[in-house]
Every structure is written in structure tokens, then in C-alpha cells.
Design an enzyme around this catalytic site. Structure first.
Site, PDB file in Angstrom:
ATOM      1  N   PHE A   1      -1.147  16.815   3.863  1.00 51.59           N
ATOM      2  CA  PHE A   1      -1.570  16.249   2.585  1.00 51.59           C
ATOM      3  C   PHE A   1      -0.348  16.110   1.690  1.00 51.59           C
ATOM      4  O   PHE A   1       0.266  17.101   1.306  1.00 51.59           O
ATOM      5  CB  PHE A   1      -2.654  17.097   1.912  1.00 51.59           C
ATOM      6  CG  PHE A   1      -3.259  16.379   0.744  1.00 51.59           C
ATOM      7  CD1 PHE A   1      -4.186  15.385   0.955  1.00 51.59           C
ATOM      8  CD2 PHE A   1      -2.855  16.662  -0.547  1.00 51.59           C
ATOM      9  CE1 PHE A   1      -4.719  14.676  -0.108  1.00 51.59           C
ATOM     10  CE2 PHE A   1      -3.386  15.963  -1.616  1.00 51.59           C
ATOM     11  CZ  PHE A   1      -4.320  14.963  -1.397  1.00 51.59           C
TER      12      PHE A   1
ATOM     13  N   GLU B   1       0.853  -1.192   0.000  1.00 52.01           N
ATOM     14  CA  GLU B   1       0.000   0.000   0.000  1.00 52.01           C
ATOM     15  C   GLU B   1       0.885   1.236   0.000  1.00 52.01           C
ATOM     16  O   GLU B   1       1.961   1.238   0.604  1.00 52.01           O
ATOM     17  CB  GLU B   1      -0.894  -0.039   1.244  1.00 52.01           C
ATOM     18  CG  GLU B   1      -1.837   1.114   1.413  1.00 52.01           C
ATOM     19  CD  GLU B   1      -2.931   1.186   0.371  1.00 52.01           C
ATOM     20  OE1 GLU B   1      -2.627   1.608  -0.763  1.00 52.01           O
ATOM     21  OE2 GLU B   1      -4.079   0.856   0.684  1.00 52.01           O
ATOM     22  N   ASP B   2       0.420   2.284  -0.658  1.00 48.66           N
ATOM     23  CA  ASP B   2       1.198   3.524  -0.696  1.00 48.66           C
ATOM     24  C   ASP B   2       1.099   4.288   0.618  1.00 48.66           C
ATOM     25  O   ASP B   2       2.103   4.744   1.152  1.00 48.66           O
ATOM     26  CB  ASP B   2       0.793   4.409  -1.878  1.00 48.66           C
ATOM     27  CG  ASP B   2      -0.694   4.743  -1.904  1.00 48.66           C
ATOM     28  OD1 ASP B   2      -1.488   4.069  -1.222  1.00 48.66           O
ATOM     29  OD2 ASP B   2      -1.074   5.675  -2.635  1.00 48.66           O
TER      30      ASP B   2
ATOM     31  N   ARG C   1       1.525  12.397  -9.189  1.00 44.61           N
ATOM     32  CA  ARG C   1       1.986  11.024  -8.953  1.00 44.61           C
ATOM     33  C   ARG C   1       3.416  10.811  -9.448  1.00 44.61           C
ATOM     34  O   ARG C   1       4.144   9.993  -8.920  1.00 44.61           O
ATOM     35  CB  ARG C   1       1.078  10.011  -9.656  1.00 44.61           C
ATOM     36  CG  ARG C   1      -0.308   9.882  -9.059  1.00 44.61           C
ATOM     37  CD  ARG C   1      -1.055   8.723  -9.736  1.00 44.61           C
ATOM     38  NE  ARG C   1      -2.474   8.708  -9.462  1.00 44.61           N
ATOM     39  CZ  ARG C   1      -3.036   8.174  -8.390  1.00 44.61           C
ATOM     40  NH1 ARG C   1      -2.293   7.632  -7.460  1.00 44.61           N
ATOM     41  NH2 ARG C   1      -4.348   8.192  -8.243  1.00 44.61           N
TER      42      ARG C   1
ATOM     43  N   ASP D   1      -3.697   5.737   5.837  1.00 46.11           N
ATOM     44  CA  ASP D   1      -4.206   7.036   6.270  1.00 46.11           C
ATOM     45  C   ASP D   1      -5.336   6.817   7.279  1.00 46.11           C
ATOM     46  O   ASP D   1      -5.089   6.415   8.410  1.00 46.11           O
ATOM     47  CB  ASP D   1      -4.664   7.803   5.025  1.00 46.11           C
ATOM     48  CG  ASP D   1      -4.878   9.281   5.237  1.00 46.11           C
ATOM     49  OD1 ASP D   1      -5.047   9.717   6.385  1.00 46.11           O
ATOM     50  OD2 ASP D   1      -4.909  10.017   4.245  1.00 46.11           O
TER      51      ASP D   1
END
Length: 181
Positions: A152, A97-98, A165, A101
């Protein structure tokens, strides 16, 4: 794009070094186990490509695509856009997973894959943002690249409305880059 970045949080070199370390850990743990690495699209693509090249044991690759984001906020509603294609029953599975959160999508993904009866199921995330975790989410990452503040972030696969990205680092996006848009 560079002008929209308030601060570089993680450099390309820091990320590369940490991925090499994670690759050694995963290679050691999964030696002789023929694991399947499941990437959660789209944000994981850059991390996934680098991570699997850092793993030096035989493995298989697969992907899921689950979305819950609208702009900078998680909607909380999970939509499976693509499920795994491999039969993971009795297999050792690692979710790549990136970012971990709020935990909504990762918790959903984990439970979804657990229903398919893998021999083991672990989580490897590049970024962990524990301050944003929903209190009801008790899931923990087994492998974490970096713990980051509640900012963010974009780059290295992470986006704002599908942009940024392709930045080679993780940066904090200037608020004015996403406010009033």
C-alpha cells in the site's frame, strides 16, 4: 506524516527522471497529432502536472474523476464524479493515471472514453501494480513509469483517506498507520 512511512519506494529524483523519459516518448509519438491528455482525479494531479510539462508538443488537457476506493481497498463500484468536457471524437487521447492497481477503475475509464470514438486511446500510468490486477482485466498500460510490488503506497498524489498526497516521493505506508482507524 514522515513517521508513518515504512520505506521510500521511489525517490523524488527517480520519479523526475522517469517522467522526463516518458515525456520524450509521448512527445515523439504525438508530434503533429494535437493529443488530449485526460487525467483521472484526484490521485493523478501531481503526476499530471509534471507529466504535461515534460511533453513538448501542442496538446489539450482534460480531467475525469472516477472513484472506487474506500480506505485501502477498492469497493469495485465505479462512480463518475466528473466526465471529460472536451469532445474527443476523432482525437488522439492519452489517459494519465497515478496507479494501475486492480484495474477496475482504469478498465471502466478506458471503456467509457472508447465509447466517445477517439482516433486512438492509450494509457500512461506512473505506477503499475500487476500483482493486484483482477484476472478478468486484460487491459495493459502503453506507457509505465514504474512496476511496483503489492504494497500500500502513498505520496506523489496517492493517498490514504485523502492524506499523504503531498509527499514528494512514493512510500510504503506502515500498516499501523491505517489499521485500527
Amino acid at each position: 506524516m514522515q513517521n508513518d512511512i515504512q520505506k521510500i519506494l521511489l525517490t523524488e529524483e527517480q520519479i523526475k527522471t522517469r517522467i522526463a523519459e516518458l515525456g520524450r516518448e509521448l512527445s515523439k509519438e504525438y508530434a503533429g497529432k494535437n493529443p488530449i491528455f485526460v487525467g483521472v482525479l484526484k490521485g493523478v494531479v501531481v503526476f499530471y502536472a509534471d507529466m504535461i510539462r515534460a511533453i513538448d508538443v501542442p496538446c489539450q488537457l482534460d480531467f475525469m474523476w472516477i472513484s472506487s476506493y474506500e480506505g485501502t481497498e477498492s469497493s469495485g463500484k465505479m462512480v463518475v464524479k466528473k466526465d471529460v468536457s472536451a469532445d474527443i471524437t476523432g482525437r488522439h487521447v492519452v489517459i494519465l493515471e497515478d496507479i494501475f492497481d486492480t484495474g477496475n477503475s482504469l478498465d471502466y475509464t478506458y471503456k467509457h472514453l472508447l465509447e466517445k470514438n477517439p482516433a486512438s486511446l492509450k494509457i500512461c500510468t506512473l505506477l503499475d501494480k500487476p500483482e493486484r490486477r483482477r484476472p478478468e482485466i486484460t487491459l495493459k498500460a502503453d506507457y509505465t513509469g514504474f512496476v511496483i510490488p503489492n504494497e500500500f503506497v502513498v505520496g506523489y498524489g496517492l493517498d490514504y483517506n485523502e492524506y499523504y498526497r503531498n509527499l514528494p516521493y512514493v512510500g510504503i505506508l506502515k500498516p499501523e498507520a491505517y489499521q485500527n482507524k
